[in-house]
Scaffold this motif. Structure first.
Motif, PDB file in Angstrom:
ATOM      1  N   LEU A  79       0.838  -1.206   0.000  1.00  0.00           N
ATOM      2  CA  LEU A  79       0.000   0.000   0.000  1.00  0.00           C
ATOM      3  C   LEU A  79       0.873   1.257   0.000  1.00  0.00           C
ATOM      4  N   ALA A  82       2.421   1.952  -3.348  1.00  0.00           N
ATOM      5  CA  ALA A  82       1.429   2.579  -4.234  1.00  0.00           C
ATOM      6  C   ALA A  82       1.199   4.025  -3.826  1.00  0.00           C
ATOM      7  N   ALA A  83       1.163   4.275  -2.508  1.00  0.00           N
ATOM      8  CA  ALA A  83       0.895   5.629  -2.019  1.00  0.00           C
ATOM      9  C   ALA A  83       2.036   6.578  -2.394  1.00  0.00           C
ATOM     10  N   GLN A  95      -0.431   0.091  -9.597  1.00  0.00           N
ATOM     11  CA  GLN A  95      -1.061   1.280  -9.038  1.00  0.00           C
ATOM     12  C   GLN A  95      -2.579   1.204  -9.172  1.00  0.00           C
ATOM     13  N   ILE A  98      -4.097  -1.390  -6.686  1.00  0.00           N
ATOM     14  CA  ILE A  98      -4.182  -0.877  -5.309  1.00  0.00           C
ATOM     15  C   ILE A  98      -5.267   0.195  -5.211  1.00  0.00           C
ATOM     16  N   GLU A  99      -5.287   1.078  -6.214  1.00  0.00           N
ATOM     17  CA  GLU A  99      -6.272   2.161  -6.162  1.00  0.00           C
ATOM     18  C   GLU A  99      -7.693   1.638  -6.289  1.00  0.00           C
ATOM     19  N   VAL A 102      -8.539   0.559  -2.848  1.00  0.00           N
ATOM     20  CA  VAL A 102      -8.735   1.752  -2.010  1.00  0.00           C
ATOM     21  C   VAL A 102     -10.073   2.414  -2.333  1.00  0.00           C
ATOM     22  N   ASP A 103     -10.343   2.532  -3.628  1.00  0.00           N
ATOM     23  CA  ASP A 103     -11.594   3.147  -4.064  1.00  0.00           C
ATOM     24  C   ASP A 103     -12.793   2.330  -3.606  1.00  0.00           C
ATOM     25  N   VAL A 105     -12.964   0.330  -0.995  1.00  0.00           N
ATOM     26  CA  VAL A 105     -13.138   0.512   0.449  1.00  0.00           C
ATOM     27  C   VAL A 105     -13.740   1.884   0.736  1.00  0.00           C
ATOM     28  N   GLY A 106     -13.246   2.897   0.016  1.00  0.00           N
ATOM     29  CA  GLY A 106     -13.766   4.246   0.200  1.00  0.00           C
ATOM     30  C   GLY A 106     -15.251   4.333  -0.109  1.00  0.00           C
ATOM     31  N   LYS A 110     -18.390   5.157   2.333  1.00  0.00           N
ATOM     32  CA  LYS A 110     -19.312   6.259   2.057  1.00  0.00           C
ATOM     33  C   LYS A 110     -20.764   5.800   2.085  1.00  0.00           C
ATOM     34  N   GLN A 118     -12.388  10.187   6.477  1.00  0.00           N
ATOM     35  CA  GLN A 118     -10.944  10.118   6.744  1.00  0.00           C
ATOM     36  C   GLN A 118     -10.523   9.102   7.806  1.00  0.00           C
ATOM     37  N   ALA A 121     -12.297   5.179   6.844  1.00  0.00           N
ATOM     38  CA  ALA A 121     -11.929   4.469   5.623  1.00  0.00           C
ATOM     39  C   ALA A 121     -10.529   3.848   5.675  1.00  0.00           C
ATOM     40  N   PRO A 122      -9.501   4.567   6.151  1.00  0.00           N
ATOM     41  CA  PRO A 122      -8.200   3.908   6.249  1.00  0.00           C
ATOM     42  C   PRO A 122      -8.205   2.736   7.227  1.00  0.00           C
ATOM     43  N   LEU A 125      -9.637   0.001   5.344  1.00  0.00           N
ATOM     44  CA  LEU A 125      -8.672  -0.486   4.346  1.00  0.00           C
ATOM     45  C   LEU A 125      -7.654  -1.417   4.991  1.00  0.00           C
TER      46      LEU A 125
ATOM     47  N   TRP B  26      -3.411   6.310   3.211  1.00  0.00           N
ATOM     48  CA  TRP B  26      -4.693   6.813   2.704  1.00  0.00           C
ATOM     49  C   TRP B  26      -4.594   8.195   2.053  1.00  0.00           C
ATOM     50  N   LEU B  29      -2.868   8.418  -1.510  1.00  0.00           N
ATOM     51  CA  LEU B  29      -3.635   7.662  -2.510  1.00  0.00           C
ATOM     52  C   LEU B  29      -4.930   8.386  -2.856  1.00  0.00           C
TER      53      LEU B  29
END
Lengths: 293, 156
Positions: A79, A82-83, A95, A98-99, A102-103, A105-106, A110, A118, A121-122, A125, B26, B29
């Motif tokens: 992670l 990628a970050a 990339q 991973i994104e 992340v997306d 999970v985000g 939501k 903020q 979500a992490p 993840l 987080w 990204l």
């Protein structure tokens, strides 16, 4: 016990369900295989299941912790890579992958929580990726790594940390700690009021309310942890049964191989699903902590 | 499967990983994803706008071309008209000039004839007198017959 020598399938399975335990062996505890009693209290690796049990709370499951932390480091490393490479220009395949996670999970966060994503979500993840990686270890054939380790003198080895209730409950209770932290942070005294005055809104029934609410609060992480543990442990036992079937003779080999493949394919679904459920429930609990009733 | 310190260890590990994820994974990204989303949205909007602009420009160009063609046709038509007019005018003036020259020529001819006739008239008398003198051998008095000769000359 020498490597690979078992009297029956039951013993084989029982052996494979014991963690590599390092702990404090109390004075007077029985040693394994009629080795007398322990003379002085000392820290050591448990030689058998009985010794591990005798150690009680003051012991570590070295295999669970090493695999869990190792897999966590790998996950976070991926992670973080990628970050660090993250930029608005067209991303590469890694990339993108991973994104995508992340997306995903985000978006899940939501959907459940209608506030600032903020902190939640992490956390989600971390849970999703890490639990998935730990579950993934179950797809590694049960003896692939433990057997060579056994030959090298490491008696016990359980690869998938999520088959250890300490691990799943540890995570679940950390979720509880976060729930309490965010409840106090968001609601302040309102949190205590919520515990005291629901479900019965009178002064008289405060003790009853407290009891009910605290049981309710505790039941969340317990169910969360035990659900993951139960699923993973049951799956592990089935894998071990199939592995034992391999040793039952040439006749059973095709059957065992077929079952292994089937169960593994089914488990690909289960490990993702359980990681997802753990994540979603965490999001739900944390968002409940953020919301007033 | 005993309950032991692994529980605490796992909690600590979890806490560290969560902290790491919140702090270092987080935000970059998410920033990158959001920024890229913005870039893509803007790019698509720009492409859309460019397409519309192109359409408008084409429309305008077609319109201008059509107008130019119309104008050119008008110019050619008026030029043709003007040319025909000039030719007509030229013809007309030529005809007038010719007429004028003809009239002048006629007048000149008339004048010449008149002049010649005058000259002749003036000499007829002298010639007649000279002739008659020769015939009559100076028996004729010039003054006596001058009136008669003049009358004759006037009748010529």
């Amino acid at each position: 016990m020498a490597a690979g020598e078992y009297n029956d399938a039951g013993e084989y399975i029982a052996h494979h369900l014991v963690n590599l335990t390092y702990g404090r062996l109390q004075e007077g505890a029985e040693r394994c295989y009629g080795g007398g009693v322990v003379e002085t209290t000392h820290w050591t690796f448990a030689g058998c299941a009985a010794e591990a049990e005798a150690m009680g709370f003051m012991a570590f499951h070295v295999d669970s912790l090493v695999w869990a932390v190792g897999l966590g480091l790998i996950t976070m490393g991926l992670l973080f890579t990628a970050a660090r490479k993250a930029s608005p220009v067209a991303p590469g395949r890694f990339q993108c992958f991973i994104e995508m996670i992340v997306d995903f999970v985000g978006n899940t966060t939501k959907e459940v929580f209608h506030g600032r994503v903020q902190p939640i979500a992490p956390i989600a993840l971390t849970i999703f990726t890490w639990v998935f990686m730990m579950n993934l270890m179950k797809l590694v054939p049960v003896d692939l790594i433990p057997y060579p380790l056994e030959l090298m003198g490491v008696e016990y080895q359980k690869m998938a940390p999520t088959t250890d209730p300490n691990v799943t409950l540890g995570m679940a209770f950390f979720v509880l700690l976060m729930v309490i932290y965010y409840s106090i942070k968001v609601k302040g005294w309102g949190f205590l009021k919520e515990l005291s005055f629901t479900p019965f809104n009178t002064w008289v029934l405060i003790p009853v309310n407290l009891l009910l609410e605290i049981i309710g609060l505790l039941s969340k992480p317990i169910s969360l942890g035990l659900r993951l543990f139960g699923n993973m442990f049951a799956g592990e036992v089935i894998f071990l049964l199939i592995a034992a079937l391999f040793g039952a003779g040439l006749f059973f080999l095709p059957l065992a191989a077929g079952l292994q493949v089937l169960w593994a394919i089914f488990h690909i679904l289960v490990i993702v699903l359980q990681a997802f459920i753990f994540m979603v429930l965490t999001i739900v609990y944390l968002s409940m902590a953020h919301e007033d009733h | 499967m005993n309950f032991n310190l692994t529980f605490i260890g796992q909690m600590i590990a979890f806490a560290v990983f969560v902290w790491f994820c919140i702090k270092f994974v987080w935000p970059p990204l998410m920033n990158a994803i959001e920024e890229r989303q913005k870039t893509i949205t803007e790019g698509l909007a720009a492409a859309d706008r460019a397409g519309r602009d192109l359409e408008l420009a084409q429309e305008k160009a077609t319109k201008t071309l059509r107008e130019a063609r119309k104008e050119a046709a008008g110019i050619i038509e008026s030029a043709n008209k003007r040319g025909a007019q000039i030719i007509d005018e030229a013809k007309e003036s030529a005809r007038a000039e010719a007429e004028r020259i003809k009239v002048a020529a006629h007048a000149e001819i008339d004048q010449d004839v008149e002049r010649a006739r005058e000259k002749l008239r003036s000499q007829v008398a002298v010639l007649a007198l000279a002739g008659a003198e020769k015939v009559l051998e100076s028996s004729v008095d010039a003054n006596t017959h001058k009136a008669m000769i003049d009358k004759l000359a006037a009748n010529l």
